[in-house]
Scaffold this motif. Structure first.
Motif, short mmCIF file in Angstrom:
data_model
loop_
_atom_site.label_atom_id
_atom_site.label_comp_id
_atom_site.label_asym_id
_atom_site.label_seq_id
_atom_site.Cartn_x
_atom_site.Cartn_y
_atom_site.Cartn_z
N HIS A 89 56.41 15.68 79.56
CA HIS A 89 56.27 15.67 78.50
C HIS A 89 54.64 14.06 78.96
CE1 HIS A 89 55.92 11.89 75.58
NE2 HIS A 89 55.77 12.45 74.72
N GLY B 161 56.75 19.33 77.04
CA GLY B 161 56.62 20.76 77.93
C GLY B 161 58.19 20.29 78.63
N PHE C 160 67.95 8.57 76.94
CA PHE C 160 67.01 8.88 75.68
C PHE C 160 68.20 9.53 74.90
CE2 PHE C 160 64.17 11.46 73.64
CZ PHE C 160 63.06 10.78 72.52
N LEU D 213 67.81 20.74 77.59
CA LEU D 213 69.39 19.60 77.50
C LEU D 213 69.71 20.72 76.86
CD1 LEU D 213 68.53 16.33 77.88
CD2 LEU D 213 70.18 17.42 78.66
N TYR E 185 64.95 2.03 77.05
CA TYR E 185 66.32 2.35 75.68
C TYR E 185 66.62 1.53 74.65
CZ TYR E 185 65.34 5.88 78.71
OH TYR E 185 65.10 7.25 79.46
C1 LIG Z 1 66.17 10.91 80.17
C2 LIG Z 1 65.34 11.57 79.21
N1 LIG Z 1 66.10 12.33 79.52
C3 LIG Z 1 65.11 12.99 78.12
C4 LIG Z 1 64.05 12.99 77.58
C5 LIG Z 1 63.90 13.95 77.03
O1 LIG Z 1 62.43 14.58 76.95
P1 LIG Z 1 61.19 15.41 76.25
O2 LIG Z 1 60.11 14.50 75.96
O3 LIG Z 1 60.62 16.58 77.18
O4 LIG Z 1 62.14 15.97 75.30
C6 LIG Z 1 63.81 12.00 77.78
C7 LIG Z 1 62.10 11.38 77.23
O5 LIG Z 1 61.22 10.80 77.72
C8 LIG Z 1 64.54 10.80 79.12
O6 LIG Z 1 64.05 9.44 78.97
#
Ligand SMILES: Cc1ncc(COP(=O)(O)O)c(C=O)c1O
Length: 378
Positions: A181, A191, A84, A62, A323
């Motif tokens: 993850h 990852g 998140f 992102l 969340y």
């Molecule tokens: C919708 C969303 N985006 C991004 C992430 C971040 O993922 P990462 O832990 O691989 O950075 C998460 C984490 O679960 C998530 O739920």
């Protein structure tokens, strides 16, 4: 009470140890080694994406997206409040402000009917999140984005192998992000991946991922030395992680099959109890093939959720909430472009409970979870 059924348990697909041993023997433990290339090729072929780049997390994918779209001060990015932190933080890191959208009460995805009203002349991107691996209404979202000349970055952290109207999620936006993850269907501990659907962004994505250097051009023999050409960071994972991930990706059909079984078992065995208790089960629209990432229930009140969590815990079962609305957080308030109105998010986030779901959850364990849930009366 000890927990006998955790919320998540990372599961092996088969060849993880073998491939890690191979990666060590290969003598290439840093990024972009043979296993990273195999993961890229597998995902590109399977999903029909022009370029997939493994990253150290979905968060980092992102962040790369925010850089690639040149997001900065003065820009606004629209995303659901029910997501998140990373979905928003990646853009805030570049100085952009966030416009929080509310969600649909059925799928808990960005409410496309409110989207047009949130767009301004400053809008740089829309970031739909395919919650629980059920696609957002991508036809409507894509049409609105196109009408206003706004780019789409899909946060597909939950949605690997989900489809909308037959097309994979993660292939609609100019960019999309995946998470590997340990809580995800396919994992390597920590990852992610950036999926680059707009070919014009591929070369710069390679640079941003390699600390802002043209190192990949050097490896392709296009330049005789590599140097600093853009901003970037170290976003590529070790080939040891890619080796683990490749074993998981090879086992994707079996993983998805197992998770589908678990999801459908919950759906069937909880339906009657849910109807009697005023509890809502997940909704999957007819045009969505879901990723079987998560099974949640929505109970009648926050107090009921607390009581159910305690009831499950007393039986050794871990149910967890999800969340906390970003628009209500300190950072969400600080970085919001303007005041947001997210009543559905604020209500449902207090009533949602996720049940244990992992690839190797046995039917006996699941029967225990179902018995735990259905012995609860509000
Ligand atoms: C919708 C969303 N985006 C991004 C992430 C971040 O993922 P990462 O832990 O691989 O950075 C998460 C984490 O679960 C998530 O739920």
């Amino acid at each position: 009470m000890t927990i006998s059924i955790p919320f998540n348990r990372p599961c092996l697909a088969g060849n993880e140890y073998k491939y890690i041993a191979e990666a060590i023997a290969n003598g290439h433990a840093s990024g972009d080694g043979p296993f990273t290339r195999r993961c890229h090729a597998l995902l590109e072929q399977e999903l029909g994406v022009p370029k997939v780049l493994l990253t150290t997390s979905c968060t980092h994918a992102l962040e790369m997206a925010a850089i690639l779209l040149d997001c900065g001060p003065g820009d606004e990015v629209i995303l659901p409040s029910f997501t998140f932190v990373s979905t928003a933080n990646a853009f805030v890191l570049r100085g952009a402000r966030i416009v929080f959208s509310d969600i649909r009460p059925d799928t808990l995805n960005l409410d496309e009917t409110q989207l047009e009203g949130l767009i301004s002349s400053r809008t740089k991107a829309i970031v739909p999140v395919h919650y629980a691996g059920v696609s957002c209404a991508m036809d409507a979202i894509s049409a609105i984005a196109q009408r206003h000349g706004v780019r789409i970055v899909e946060d597909n952290a939950h949605g690997l192998f989900a489809r909308y109207k037959g097309r994979y999620t993660g292939t609609f936006g100019c960019l999309a992000t995946q998470s590997f993850h340990e809580t995800k269907n396919v994992t390597c501990g920590e990852g992610g991946a950036l999926m680059v659907n707009d070919r014009d962004l591929i070369e710069r994505a390679l640079v941003v991922r390699e600390k802002g250097t043209n190192r990949s051009q050097f490896f392709r023999g296009q330049v005789d030395k590599y140097t600093w050409v853009d901003i970037g960071s170290s976003y590529l994972p070790s080939d040891l992680l890619a080796a683990f991930l490749f074993a998981q990706l090879e086992g994707r059909q079996e993983i998805q099959r197992k998770r589908q079984r678990v999801w459908e078992y919950y759906s069937q065995h909880l339906a009657e109890w849910a109807a009697g208790q005023g509890v809502r089960l997940p909704v999957v629209p007819a045009d969505c093939e879901q990723a079987y990432h998560m099974f949640y229930i929505i109970v009648p009140s926050p107090e009921c959720r607390q009581a159910l969590i305690a009831h499950l815990k007393a039986q050794g079962i871990l149910g967890v909430f999800h969340y906390v609305p970003l628009n209500l957080s300190d950072m969400g308030q600080k970085w919001a472009a303007r005041e947001s109105h997210c009543p559905v998010t604020e209500d449902l986030s207090l009533r949602l409970l996720r049940l244990p779901l992992y690839n190797d959850l046995t039917e006996a364990e699941q029967a225990h979870v179902v018995a735990g849930v259905t012995s609860f009366e509000n």
